[in-house]
Design an enzyme around this catalytic site. Structure first.
Site, PDB file in Angstrom:
ATOM      1  N   LEU A 101       0.864  -1.152   0.016  1.00  0.00           N
ATOM      2  CA  LEU A 101       0.119   0.025   0.029  1.00  0.00           C
ATOM      3  C   LEU A 101       0.730   1.385   0.069  1.00  0.00           C
ATOM      4  CD1 LEU A 101      -2.602  -0.924   2.624  1.00  0.00           C
ATOM      5  CD2 LEU A 101      -2.830  -1.035   0.245  1.00  0.00           C
ATOM      6  N   ASP A 102       0.470   2.198  -0.798  1.00  0.00           N
ATOM      7  CA  ASP A 102       1.213   3.399  -0.710  1.00  0.00           C
ATOM      8  C   ASP A 102       1.064   4.119   0.677  1.00  0.00           C
ATOM      9  OD1 ASP A 102       1.416   3.349  -3.362  1.00  0.00           O
ATOM     10  OD2 ASP A 102      -0.474   4.797  -3.765  1.00  0.00           O
ATOM     11  N   THR A 103       2.233   4.836   1.204  1.00  0.00           N
ATOM     12  CA  THR A 103       2.216   5.379   2.277  1.00  0.00           C
ATOM     13  C   THR A 103       1.129   5.896   2.838  1.00  0.00           C
ATOM     14  OG1 THR A 103       4.792   5.586   2.204  1.00  0.00           O
ATOM     15  CG2 THR A 103       3.642   7.131   3.760  1.00  0.00           C
ATOM     16  N   THR A 159      -2.031   5.542   2.275  1.00  0.00           N
ATOM     17  CA  THR A 159      -3.081   4.922   2.206  1.00  0.00           C
ATOM     18  C   THR A 159      -3.146   3.975   3.704  1.00  0.00           C
ATOM     19  OG1 THR A 159      -2.989   4.449  -0.283  1.00  0.00           O
ATOM     20  CG2 THR A 159      -4.485   2.914   0.928  1.00  0.00           C
ATOM     21  N   ARG A 189      -5.188   6.340  -7.282  1.00  0.00           N
ATOM     22  CA  ARG A 189      -5.189   7.766  -7.101  1.00  0.00           C
ATOM     23  C   ARG A 189      -5.036   8.415  -8.589  1.00  0.00           C
ATOM     24  NH1 ARG A 189       0.175   8.008  -3.240  1.00  0.00           N
ATOM     25  NH2 ARG A 189      -0.090  10.056  -3.372  1.00  0.00           N
TER      26      ARG A 189
END
Length: 224
Positions: A49-51, A53, A148
């Site tokens: 997961l992106d930071t 998220t 995103r």
């Protein structure tokens, strides 16, 4: 930093907090390293997961489990659903965002008009508050920043996502909400309601969540 959702024989499911790095940064442990340290076991990453998220993350406990779970992901046999909040109103309340993705400036990515190896995202949206909509997102591919970029391409960047032009907020409103898959003949389902962010925890959101309790059972139209 995280909450353990399920501790199965071959894998772990956790909920990562928003703004927590997946990988360790500058001597500070990322969520994977911290989890392995806390439990004193070796873990294998299956997806990330992106930071900014929050939400569900799956880790394998053995290399064999990692290989099988990675295979399931590659074969699109792991169903993932995300929640996002954005300001503005898209041209359509539900549909698809499909296109190749390419690099852009400042570590950003952009949606291209070509479809050689496209990012594919399906969505429903719901009125949340004046000027705000909740999005239930189903990625059919696993590209970096895919969700995103998808909403930004609809001119409704995710609230709090400064990188892609979202309005300033108390967090980036993207959450990995639901996972389902069949592993070695057994079905698994995991759900994690978002628990941080003023808009994710408001009363209107709580009412909407009752209708989205089983996102895999909604009538998701087939891609034309």
């Amino acid at each position: 930093m995280y909450r353990i959702i399920a501790n199965e024989v071959d894998f772990l499911v956790i909920s990562k907090s928003a703004d927590v790095h997946f990988h360790s940064q500058s001597g500070s442990a990322g969520v994977m390293a911290q989890l392995a340290l806390d439990l004193n076991i070796k873990l294998y990453s299956v997806h990330r997961l992106d930071t900014p998220t929050s939400g569900l993350l799956l880790f394998a406990k053995t290399s064999e489990a990692a290989a099988e779970l990675t295979r399931l992901l590659g074969a699109h046999q792991v169903q993932k659903y995300y929640l996002a909040i954005a300001k503005g109103k898209p041209k359509k309340k539900q549909g698809w965002v499909i296109g190749d993705m390419g690099p852009s400036r400042r570590s950003m990515h952009k949606l291209l008009r070509t479809q050689n190896n496209p990012a594919v995202t399906q969505f429903f949206s719901y009125s949340l508050d004046e000027g705000l909509r909740l999005y239930l997102l189903k990625p059919h591919s696993g590209k970096t920043h895919q969700l995103r970029v998808a909403l930004a391409s609809l001119s409704v960047p995710i609230l709090g996502d400064k990188l892609y032009g979202g309005d300033i907020a108390d967090r980036t409103y993207l959450h990995a909400y639901f996972l389902s898959f069949n592993y070695l003949g057994q079905d698994y389902f995991y759900k994690d309601n978002p628990c941080s962010g003023d808009f994710f925890t408001c009363s209107t959101m709580q009412k909407l969540m009752q209708d989205l309790a089983e996102p895999d059972l909604l009538a998701w139209p087939n891609r034309k």
